[in-house]
Design a protein around this motif. Structure first.
Motif, PDB file in Angstrom:
ATOM      1  N   VAL A   1      16.820  -4.371  19.230  1.00  0.00           N
ATOM      2  CA  VAL A   1      17.746  -5.040  18.299  1.00  0.00           C
ATOM      3  C   VAL A   1      17.542  -6.559  18.366  1.00  0.00           C
ATOM      4  CG1 VAL A   1      20.175  -5.363  17.694  1.00  0.00           C
ATOM      5  CG2 VAL A   1      19.395  -3.138  18.538  1.00  0.00           C
ATOM      6  N   ASP A   2      17.379  -7.081  19.599  1.00  0.00           N
ATOM      7  CA  ASP A   2      17.113  -8.528  19.758  1.00  0.00           C
ATOM      8  C   ASP A   2      15.795  -8.898  19.057  1.00  0.00           C
ATOM      9  OD1 ASP A   2      19.307  -8.531  21.467  1.00  0.00           O
ATOM     10  OD2 ASP A   2      18.056  -8.191  23.239  1.00  0.00           O
ATOM     11  N   HIS A   3      14.802  -8.037  19.239  1.00  0.00           N
ATOM     12  CA  HIS A   3      13.483  -8.358  18.685  1.00  0.00           C
ATOM     13  C   HIS A   3      13.478  -8.294  17.159  1.00  0.00           C
ATOM     14  CE1 HIS A   3      12.197  -6.888  22.900  1.00  0.00           C
ATOM     15  NE2 HIS A   3      12.461  -8.182  22.906  1.00  0.00           N
ATOM     16  N   ILE A   4      14.236  -7.342  16.617  1.00  0.00           N
ATOM     17  CA  ILE A   4      14.378  -7.284  15.155  1.00  0.00           C
ATOM     18  C   ILE A   4      15.036  -8.577  14.663  1.00  0.00           C
ATOM     19  CG2 ILE A   4      15.615  -6.124  13.274  1.00  0.00           C
ATOM     20  CD1 ILE A   4      15.246  -3.474  14.974  1.00  0.00           C
ATOM     21  N   GLU A   5      16.026  -9.026  15.416  1.00  0.00           N
ATOM     22  CA  GLU A   5      16.710 -10.281  15.033  1.00  0.00           C
ATOM     23  C   GLU A   5      15.745 -11.471  15.121  1.00  0.00           C
ATOM     24  OE1 GLU A   5      20.072 -11.304  17.482  1.00  0.00           O
ATOM     25  OE2 GLU A   5      20.725 -12.890  16.110  1.00  0.00           O
ATOM     26  N   GLN A   6      14.911 -11.479  16.171  1.00  0.00           N
ATOM     27  CA  GLN A   6      13.940 -12.575  16.301  1.00  0.00           C
ATOM     28  C   GLN A   6      12.974 -12.602  15.116  1.00  0.00           C
ATOM     29  OE1 GLN A   6      13.236 -11.617  20.701  1.00  0.00           O
ATOM     30  NE2 GLN A   6      11.991 -13.451  20.394  1.00  0.00           N
TER      31      GLN A   6
ATOM     32  N   THR B   1      13.439 -11.229  11.983  1.00  0.00           N
ATOM     33  CA  THR B   1      14.014 -11.354  10.635  1.00  0.00           C
ATOM     34  C   THR B   1      15.093 -12.436  10.528  1.00  0.00           C
ATOM     35  OG1 THR B   1      15.747  -9.729  11.110  1.00  0.00           O
ATOM     36  CG2 THR B   1      13.682  -8.878  10.210  1.00  0.00           C
ATOM     37  N   GLY B   2      15.593 -12.882  11.669  1.00  0.00           N
ATOM     38  CA  GLY B   2      16.714 -13.831  11.645  1.00  0.00           C
ATOM     39  C   GLY B   2      18.051 -13.159  11.380  1.00  0.00           C
ATOM     40  N   ILE B   3      18.046 -11.854  11.293  1.00  0.00           N
ATOM     41  CA  ILE B   3      19.291 -11.110  11.032  1.00  0.00           C
ATOM     42  C   ILE B   3      19.464 -10.058  12.121  1.00  0.00           C
ATOM     43  CG2 ILE B   3      20.521  -9.603   9.401  1.00  0.00           C
ATOM     44  CD1 ILE B   3      18.544 -10.781   7.240  1.00  0.00           C
ATOM     45  N   ARG B   4      20.658  -9.986  12.680  1.00  0.00           N
ATOM     46  CA  ARG B   4      20.917  -8.969  13.700  1.00  0.00           C
ATOM     47  C   ARG B   4      21.510  -7.725  13.046  1.00  0.00           C
ATOM     48  NH1 ARG B   4      20.651  -9.100  18.959  1.00  0.00           N
ATOM     49  NH2 ARG B   4      21.789  -7.559  20.175  1.00  0.00           N
ATOM     50  N   PRO B   5      20.819  -6.601  13.122  1.00  0.00           N
ATOM     51  CA  PRO B   5      21.402  -5.389  12.545  1.00  0.00           C
ATOM     52  C   PRO B   5      22.556  -4.906  13.412  1.00  0.00           C
ATOM     53  CG  PRO B   5      19.366  -4.845  13.686  1.00  0.00           C
ATOM     54  CD  PRO B   5      19.517  -6.342  13.769  1.00  0.00           C
ATOM     55  N   ALA B   6      23.524  -4.232  12.804  1.00  0.00           N
ATOM     56  CA  ALA B   6      24.571  -3.586  13.599  1.00  0.00           C
ATOM     57  C   ALA B   6      23.926  -2.463  14.401  1.00  0.00           C
ATOM     58  CB  ALA B   6      25.652  -3.023  12.675  1.00  0.00           C
ATOM     59  N   PHE B   7      24.418  -2.251  15.612  1.00  0.00           N
ATOM     60  CA  PHE B   7      23.839  -1.202  16.452  1.00  0.00           C
ATOM     61  C   PHE B   7      24.938  -0.390  17.128  1.00  0.00           C
ATOM     62  CE2 PHE B   7      22.474  -0.048  20.860  1.00  0.00           C
ATOM     63  CZ  PHE B   7      21.740   1.066  20.481  1.00  0.00           C
ATOM     64  N   GLU B   8      24.842   0.922  17.016  1.00  0.00           N
ATOM     65  CA  GLU B   8      25.778   1.823  17.685  1.00  0.00           C
ATOM     66  C   GLU B   8      24.978   2.787  18.561  1.00  0.00           C
ATOM     67  OE1 GLU B   8      29.102   1.652  17.502  1.00  0.00           O
ATOM     68  OE2 GLU B   8      29.034   0.016  16.028  1.00  0.00           O
ATOM     69  N   GLU B   9      25.283   2.784  19.856  1.00  0.00           N
ATOM     70  CA  GLU B   9      24.607   3.738  20.756  1.00  0.00           C
ATOM     71  C   GLU B   9      25.312   5.082  20.651  1.00  0.00           C
ATOM     72  OE1 GLU B   9      23.996   2.443  24.782  1.00  0.00           O
ATOM     73  OE2 GLU B   9      23.396   4.469  25.404  1.00  0.00           O
ATOM     74  N   VAL B  10      24.813   5.890  19.764  1.00  0.00           N
ATOM     75  CA  VAL B  10      25.454   7.171  19.450  1.00  0.00           C
ATOM     76  C   VAL B  10      24.367   8.223  19.306  1.00  0.00           C
ATOM     77  CG1 VAL B  10      26.608   8.396  17.547  1.00  0.00           C
ATOM     78  CG2 VAL B  10      27.551   6.234  18.364  1.00  0.00           C
ATOM     79  N   ASP B  11      24.709   9.441  19.714  1.00  0.00           N
ATOM     80  CA  ASP B  11      23.794  10.569  19.550  1.00  0.00           C
ATOM     81  C   ASP B  11      24.146  11.271  18.236  1.00  0.00           C
ATOM     82  OD1 ASP B  11      22.493  13.075  19.722  1.00  0.00           O
ATOM     83  OD2 ASP B  11      22.465  12.916  21.914  1.00  0.00           O
ATOM     84  N   CYS B  12      23.148  11.465  17.381  1.00  0.00           N
ATOM     85  CA  CYS B  12      23.418  12.084  16.074  1.00  0.00           C
ATOM     86  C   CYS B  12      23.931  13.512  16.207  1.00  0.00           C
ATOM     87  CB  CYS B  12      22.158  12.097  15.214  1.00  0.00           C
ATOM     88  SG  CYS B  12      21.551  10.468  14.828  1.00  0.00           S
ATOM     89  N   CYS B  13      23.735  14.125  17.388  1.00  0.00           N
ATOM     90  CA  CYS B  13      24.249  15.484  17.585  1.00  0.00           C
ATOM     91  C   CYS B  13      25.760  15.487  17.818  1.00  0.00           C
ATOM     92  CB  CYS B  13      23.552  16.156  18.778  1.00  0.00           C
ATOM     93  SG  CYS B  13      21.830  16.509  18.437  1.00  0.00           S
TER      94      CYS B  13
ATOM     95  N   ALA C   1       4.044  -8.875  17.492  1.00  0.00           N
ATOM     96  CA  ALA C   1       3.995  -8.166  18.784  1.00  0.00           C
ATOM     97  C   ALA C   1       5.374  -8.130  19.463  1.00  0.00           C
ATOM     98  CB  ALA C   1       2.941  -8.751  19.725  1.00  0.00           C
ATOM     99  N   LEU C   2       6.423  -8.275  18.707  1.00  0.00           N
ATOM    100  CA  LEU C   2       7.775  -8.193  19.290  1.00  0.00           C
ATOM    101  C   LEU C   2       8.300  -6.763  19.297  1.00  0.00           C
ATOM    102  CD1 LEU C   2       9.305 -11.434  17.758  1.00  0.00           C
ATOM    103  CD2 LEU C   2       8.929 -10.985  20.191  1.00  0.00           C
ATOM    104  N   ILE C   3       7.793  -5.935  18.407  1.00  0.00           N
ATOM    105  CA  ILE C   3       8.149  -4.513  18.430  1.00  0.00           C
ATOM    106  C   ILE C   3       6.865  -3.686  18.325  1.00  0.00           C
ATOM    107  CG2 ILE C   3      10.534  -4.628  17.581  1.00  0.00           C
ATOM    108  CD1 ILE C   3       9.473  -4.112  14.756  1.00  0.00           C
ATOM    109  N   GLY C   4       6.893  -2.496  18.895  1.00  0.00           N
ATOM    110  CA  GLY C   4       5.717  -1.620  18.880  1.00  0.00           C
ATOM    111  C   GLY C   4       6.069  -0.289  19.513  1.00  0.00           C
ATOM    112  N   GLU C   5       5.030   0.461  19.846  1.00  0.00           N
ATOM    113  CA  GLU C   5       5.231   1.795  20.410  1.00  0.00           C
ATOM    114  C   GLU C   5       5.345   1.693  21.919  1.00  0.00           C
ATOM    115  OE1 GLU C   5       2.035   4.360  19.233  1.00  0.00           O
ATOM    116  OE2 GLU C   5       3.109   6.178  19.784  1.00  0.00           O
ATOM    117  N   LEU C   6       6.400   2.306  22.480  1.00  0.00           N
ATOM    118  CA  LEU C   6       6.613   2.200  23.928  1.00  0.00           C
ATOM    119  C   LEU C   6       6.843   3.581  24.520  1.00  0.00           C
ATOM    120  CD1 LEU C   6       6.766  -0.017  26.041  1.00  0.00           C
ATOM    121  CD2 LEU C   6       9.211  -0.194  25.618  1.00  0.00           C
ATOM    122  N   PRO C   7       5.752   4.317  24.775  1.00  0.00           N
ATOM    123  CA  PRO C   7       5.953   5.689  25.247  1.00  0.00           C
ATOM    124  C   PRO C   7       6.457   5.717  26.683  1.00  0.00           C
ATOM    125  CG  PRO C   7       3.608   5.146  25.137  1.00  0.00           C
ATOM    126  CD  PRO C   7       4.348   3.950  24.646  1.00  0.00           C
ATOM    127  N   ASN C   8       7.279   6.722  26.963  1.00  0.00           N
ATOM    128  CA  ASN C   8       7.753   6.952  28.329  1.00  0.00           C
ATOM    129  C   ASN C   8       6.647   7.643  29.115  1.00  0.00           C
ATOM    130  OD1 ASN C   8      10.355   5.970  28.261  1.00  0.00           O
ATOM    131  ND2 ASN C   8      11.216   7.879  27.463  1.00  0.00           N
TER     132      ASN C   8
END
Ligand code: UD1
Length: 344
Positions: free
Chosen positions: A43-48, A50-62, A190-197
């Motif tokens: 979320v921080d990186h998206i803000e960096q 675009t200059g806009i911070r998206p709303a974020f909710e830590e929720v499980d869609c289930c 290079a602020l966002i990308g694929e981060l496999p566990n």
């Protein structure tokens, strides 16, 4: 007023790139993610970026009640892009019920909540895996759906059917199913990308981790396939091109340009590359030599698949046109960034 879009899985690989493109196109984004395979700092990186911070909710869609509360907290959501899902093919064979529960229940919850909260449309992340090994290449959207090779693949097929059946039953919603080919690369910043566990299962993260020395050797899974150089062929699409496809698909829904209430698009480049071609393209694009060896085939791999993307090109006015060298350089830049920032 900005149109509000809910992005499930919005801190993940494809989700985060799509949030960037949505915000750059003037949409207001609400992210829902349970962080099972991503980190909140996206979320921080998206803000960096675009200059806009998206709303974020830590929720499980289930979690139906929690999702209901998200729609109540952010009224007026007009569209949903549903990325949130488990996606490791091998793991799905080990834990089928976890895959069926997570991938199916989350979609069912969203489809039930959409009419309740007046949400017009949904874009669902499907996959070229629904085609299995196509008889005719490049594969079009009309190709038959083949029996799934894994529970993961089956969840994509079933979810496509769930969307179709829901719309056919008279639900007021509209839908676009995007069948992705192989998304790779990272944002140019290079602020966002694929981060496999853990140990990456997919080719590009394993390749860049080998190039940087985290892994000793890249295994090429088979060179005895019926392809020109014997290795498997895929359609590798730059994740930013893929993200942009979601923006035009969402516009199509919101501006009532759909010709049918459920539409399907192949989202690929139309170009097939073998594993060995990809390795050589990476070496020439970055100047980095890769340590690789040919090993046996991987169970469940399709021999060759690439898209006929002409329906998406013509109907959506969208095309994946980033050269593969640029895409591979972006993946490498991301891997270097992970080292510089001490992540990997
Ligand atoms: C798979 C799924 C796809 C899913 C994607 C994301 C199938 C048929 N495909 O794509 O639906 O969306 O994962 O998880 O279920 N390879 C190597 N060495 C490696 C890793 C991969 O040679 O270490 C080869 C594979 O054999 C394959 C190609 O690279 O030919 C791409 O593999 P991968 O990145 O895992 O993607 P898919 O299997 O195509």
């Amino acid at each position: 007023m900005k149109q509000r879009i809910l992005v499930t899985g919005g801190t993940g690989f494809i989700g985060s790139h799509t949030v960037v493109e949505l915000q750059n196109s003037g949409y207001e984004v609400v992210i829902v993610d349970n962080l099972s395979n991503s980190k909140a700092d996206a979320v921080d990186h998206i803000e960096q970026i675009t200059g806009i911070r998206p709303a974020f909710e830590e929720v499980d869609c289930c979690d139906y009640a929690a999702m209901d509360a998200v729609f109540a907290k952010y009224p007026g959501i007009q569209g949903i892009i549903h990325f949130a899902a488990s996606k490791a093919v091998g793991e799905s064979v080990q834990k089928p019920l976890m895959y069926y529960r997570n991938n199916l229940v989350s979609l069912i919850n969203i489809l039930e909540l959409m009419p309740k909260h007046g949400v017009k449309g949904i874009i669902f992340s499907s996959s070229c895996t629904v085609y299995g090994q196509p008889d005719i290449l490049p594969v079009t959207e009309q190709a038959p759906i083949k029996k799934a090779e894994s529970p993961y693949g089956n969840t994509k097929q079933i979810n496509e059917e769930i969307v179709r059946d829901t719309v056919a039953s008279g639900s007021p919603i509209q839908a676009i199913l995007l069948r992705y080919f192989n998304p790779i690369g990272a944002h140019p910043t290079a602020l966002i990308g694929e981060l496999p566990n853990g140990v990456p299962q997919n080719l590009i993260p394993f390749l860049t981790q080998t190039a940087i020395g985290i892994r000793e050797k890249l295994s090429v899974f088979g060179d005895d396939y019926n392809t020109p150089d014997g290795s498997c062929i895929r359609d590798y699409i730059y994740v930013v091109d893929l993200a942009k496809a979601h923006v035009v698909a969402m516009e199509r829904i919101l501006q009532d340009k759909q010709k049918e209430k459920v539409e399907v698009f192949n989202i690929g480049t139309g170009r097939g590359l073998s594993v060995l071609e990809l390795i050589h393209a990476f070496e020439s694009a970055t100047g980095v030599k890769l340590n690789y060896q040919i090993t046996g085939r991987r169970a469940g791999d399709i021999e060759q698949v690439w898209a006929d993307p002409s329906f998406a090109n013509n109907e959506l006015g969208w095309k994946a046109d980033t050269p593969i060298e640029d895409t591979l350089r972006s993946a490498w830049k991301w891997q270097l960034h992970l080292r510089e920032t001490g992540v990997q």
